[in-house]
Design an enzyme around this catalytic site. Structure first.
Site, PDB file in Angstrom:
ATOM      1  N   SER A 231       6.006  -9.741   4.135  1.00 13.98           N
ATOM      2  CA  SER A 231       4.639 -10.130   3.826  1.00 13.98           C
ATOM      3  C   SER A 231       4.375 -11.560   4.311  1.00 13.98           C
ATOM      4  O   SER A 231       4.576 -11.851   5.484  1.00 13.98           O
ATOM      5  CB  SER A 231       4.399  -9.973   2.322  1.00 13.98           C
ATOM      6  OG  SER A 231       3.035 -10.066   2.022  1.00 13.98           O
ATOM      7  N   ASP A 312       7.649  18.623   7.588  1.00 12.60           N
ATOM      8  CA  ASP A 312       8.539  18.122   6.545  1.00 12.60           C
ATOM      9  C   ASP A 312       7.789  17.226   5.567  1.00 12.60           C
ATOM     10  O   ASP A 312       8.394  16.494   4.784  1.00 12.60           O
ATOM     11  CB  ASP A 312       9.672  17.318   7.190  1.00 12.60           C
ATOM     12  CG  ASP A 312       9.148  16.186   8.064  1.00 12.60           C
ATOM     13  OD1 ASP A 312       7.910  16.133   8.301  1.00 12.60           O
ATOM     14  OD2 ASP A 312       9.953  15.356   8.525  1.00 12.60           O
ATOM     15  N   ASP A 464       0.404   0.369   5.252  1.00 10.96           N
ATOM     16  CA  ASP A 464       0.243  -0.955   4.659  1.00 10.96           C
ATOM     17  C   ASP A 464      -1.238  -1.165   4.337  1.00 10.96           C
ATOM     18  O   ASP A 464      -2.097  -0.991   5.203  1.00 10.96           O
ATOM     19  CB  ASP A 464       0.741  -2.015   5.649  1.00 10.96           C
ATOM     20  CG  ASP A 464       0.909  -3.384   5.030  1.00 10.96           C
ATOM     21  OD1 ASP A 464       0.014  -3.824   4.291  1.00 10.96           O
ATOM     22  OD2 ASP A 464       1.939  -4.033   5.306  1.00 10.96           O
ATOM     23  N   HIS A 501       2.830  -1.559   1.779  1.00  9.55           N
ATOM     24  CA  HIS A 501       3.076  -2.956   2.099  1.00  9.55           C
ATOM     25  C   HIS A 501       4.488  -3.363   1.667  1.00  9.55           C
ATOM     26  O   HIS A 501       4.790  -3.378   0.477  1.00  9.55           O
ATOM     27  CB  HIS A 501       2.034  -3.844   1.424  1.00  9.55           C
ATOM     28  CG  HIS A 501       2.178  -5.290   1.782  1.00  9.55           C
ATOM     29  ND1 HIS A 501       2.244  -5.726   3.084  1.00  9.55           N
ATOM     30  CD2 HIS A 501       2.297  -6.396   1.010  1.00  9.55           C
ATOM     31  CE1 HIS A 501       2.391  -7.041   3.084  1.00  9.55           C
ATOM     32  NE2 HIS A 501       2.425  -7.474   1.853  1.00  9.55           N
TER      33      HIS A 501
HETATM   34 CA   LIG Z   1       6.590  15.993  10.305  1.00  4.27          CA
END
Ligand SMILES: [Ca+2]
Length: 591
Positions: A231, A312, A464, A501
């Site tokens: 950050s 997935d 983020d 983040h």
């Molecule tokens: Ca995938």
């Protein structure tokens, strides 16, 4: 005024997906299709960086050593430095990821104590160092987050779930408050020198002292020096890569607040957009509720999950997803009331605008686009967008990044054009603008870093909520063009799909970035991939409750050097070894 004062920094008019499309081609294919862009960058670069990236020096590996003294470091003498503590910390006093941190020496003190002629307050750069008895020969500057203001324990922990912190790895670690205390937030923003210390000068002041202290403690200075943080700490690291590259061999920037003042203004602008569709003006989260974020995330998964070759629940090909996904088409528009199963047309417009990026009233880009990613479901994303944007960001823009500093009373009433100008302004005692003291002076000139054999790894989550991976990607594109498409000889950028983040989100967010960096700096092993693991149930480094239950709790994925993305090849779908790093969208038609 704004775009021109940041030559090369403001990427006017780049829309969601556009910059990423350009980057993928420039980096991975670099030829005819976008020759105009690629050649323009390369020809400038040929003059600035005639040596390209070949034949860079290899730095020798650090040699372990042993702590020679601790309590006597109370008498350590260095200019403008006061030591207040020098004591042995027994093994096991600190623990991390279920393991003891070994015996070490804690040294605390401060530098440059002064009574400000400006506000009469006492300022100093507070620090602590933790010096392990069993030393790897390495030094680590732990760059801290937020507005600084506290000396976080110098363990060298800067991402969630580190299985080993820097101290456990044998680093002598320094941490600092960057020149003000917590109680001096936000008044330090009105004090000209305190601003500069926070921006970059504390790092420059502390580094020679830290090395001298290490030399006293171990009988020799550090063989290798690293700086790492997330950050604002990632920002410190990127600033150091440009300003202090002669002092450091390795740089690890996680979720860097690279153009932090721009990002903070964009946050306030974002709050004003969200307010247009918030059902409760006092709670911006009602603009885009958790149920609605889940709805958009499901639509993203539906359209984009398979682009990486495996359904997935993860969108690993972020770039291609930006090109094919349309919130208008993929998400139903409400006929009547909002009930979580649809978005109003007004909401869709606001979401599209926020992700395309903040602009001034005449359309000039203030910061950056953001990629749309299923990780928007995470709590942290909402906190940054709906809470920080009306609390933290207005405070930071008003008192620290803007010149002259002033308190912002009502963020929803802020004149965005004026705020955007204020981060480039100087006046009176404020001789450097917010953008000048907070960002690298020449972010695409890393000659010093490169030429001495130093390396840099940058990591950024695609979900983020405050600092955009598109901004980081755009910087890497510019850097790569400036170094004739050989920036990967000394800098590599890794995106973490789904990560919020710094950490969290439906993501594999546990990675040994520091280990990868050491291997690159000291052994010449450039990271062609970094394996990252989900912190599901039972994870020793702390459980991430946002890991979906359908995943193996320790699912692993390769993080690929941008612009490559992970693609499923064959084998166990839970294992990183079943994936390869490929150009985005390789071998598949547009959806
Ligand atoms: Ca995938």
């Amino acid at each position: 005024m704004i775009p021109t004062t940041v030559s090369g920094r403001a990427r006017g008019g780049r829309r969601q997906g556009e910059g990423r499309r350009r980057s993928r081609v420039a980096g991975a294919l670099a030829t005819l299709a976008l020759a105009g862009i690629a050649i323009a960058g390369a020809s400038t670069a040929a003059q600035a960086h005639p040596h390209g990236g070949k034949g860079l020096p290899r730095l020798s590996a650090a040699v372990p050593g042993a702590l020679q003294e601790c309590e006597s470091l109370a008498g350590f003498a260095f200019a403008s430095t006061v030591i207040t503590t020098a004591e042995v910390v027994p093994a096991g006093t600190l623990t991390n990821a279920g393991a003891d941190v070994g015996e070490h020496c804690l040294v605390q003190g401060h530098m440059n104590e002064r009574v400000s002629g400006f506000d009469g307050r006492t300022y100093r750069i507070g620090f602590e160092m933790r010096l392990p008895v069993e030393w790897s020969g390495r030094y680590l500057y732990q760059a801290n987050g937020g507005l600084d203001g506290s000396v976080s324990t110098a363990t060298g922990t800067f991402t969630g779930g580190q299985l080993q912190n820097g101290l456990q790895m044998g680093f002598a670690v320094l941490s600092s408050d960057a020149g003000h205390t917590g109680a001096q937030i936000p008044v330090f923003g009105f004090e000209p020198q305190a601003r500069l210390d926070y921006g970059y000068q504390a790092v420059g002041t502390l580094t020679p002292m830290a090395k001298a202290l290490i030399a006293d403690a171990y009988g020799r200075g550090p063989d290798r020096s690293y700086i790492a943080g997330g950050s604002n700490g990632g920002r410190h690291t990127m600033v150091a890569s440009a300003r202090y590259a002669d002092e450091y061999d390795g740089f690890l920037a996680i979720a860097p607040g690279f153009n932090l003042p721009q990002a903070a203004v964009a946050q306030i602008w974002g709050a004003q957009q969200w307010a247009e569709v918030a059902t409760d003006p006092a709670d911006l989260a009602t603009a885009f509720t958790q149920a609605e974020r889940d709805l958009v995330a499901a639509a993203l998964i539906d359209r984009c999950d398979g682009l990486d070759g495996l359904r997935d629940g993860q969108v690993l090909d972020t770039d291609r997803c930006q090109r094919i996904f349309s919130i208008d088409r993929a998400v139903p528009t409400c006929d009547g009331d909002r009930d979580g199963s649809c978005l109003s047309a007004e909401q869709k417009a606001v979401i599209a605008r926020v992700f395309a990026g903040a602009t001034t009233s005449d359309g000039a880009e203030i910061y950056s686009s953001f990629p749309l990613d299923p990780g928007i479901t995470q709590a942290g994303w909402g906190w940054w967008k709906f809470t920080a944007s009306v609390q933290l960001d207005p405070l930071a823009v008003g008192t620290v990044f803007g010149t002259p500093p002033a308190y912002i009373a009502d963020p929803l009433a802020v004149d965005i054009d004026a705020a955007a100008e204020s981060i480039y302004a100087t006046s009176g005692p404020y001789t450097e603008s917010g953008m000048e003291f907070m960002t690298p002076p020449e972010p695409t000139d890393l000659d010093t870093l490169r030429d001495r054999g130093a390396k840099m790894i940058v990591v950024h989550g695609t979900a983020d909520g405050v600092f955009s991976p598109d901004d980081t990607a755009a910087w890497y594109d510019d850097l790569d063009a400036a170094y004739r498409h050989q920036a990967d000889q000394f800098v590599r950028y890794f995106e973490v799909p789904g990560m919020g983040h710094v950490r969290g989100g439906p993501a594999t967010d546990q990675l040994d970035g520091l280990g990868a960096l050491i291997a690159w700096v000291e052994e010449g092993q450039a990271p062609d991939r970094i394996v990252a693991t989900a912190r599901g149930e039972g994870n020793a480094g702390g459980v991430n409750t946002e890991v979906p239950a359908t995943w193996a709790s320790d699912r692993s994925r390769p993080l690929c050097p941008y612009p490559l993305v992970a693609r499923y090849r064959a084998g166990d779908p839970e294992e990183a070894s079943s994936f390869v790093c490929k150009p985005s969208g390789g071998g598949h038609g547009r959806g």
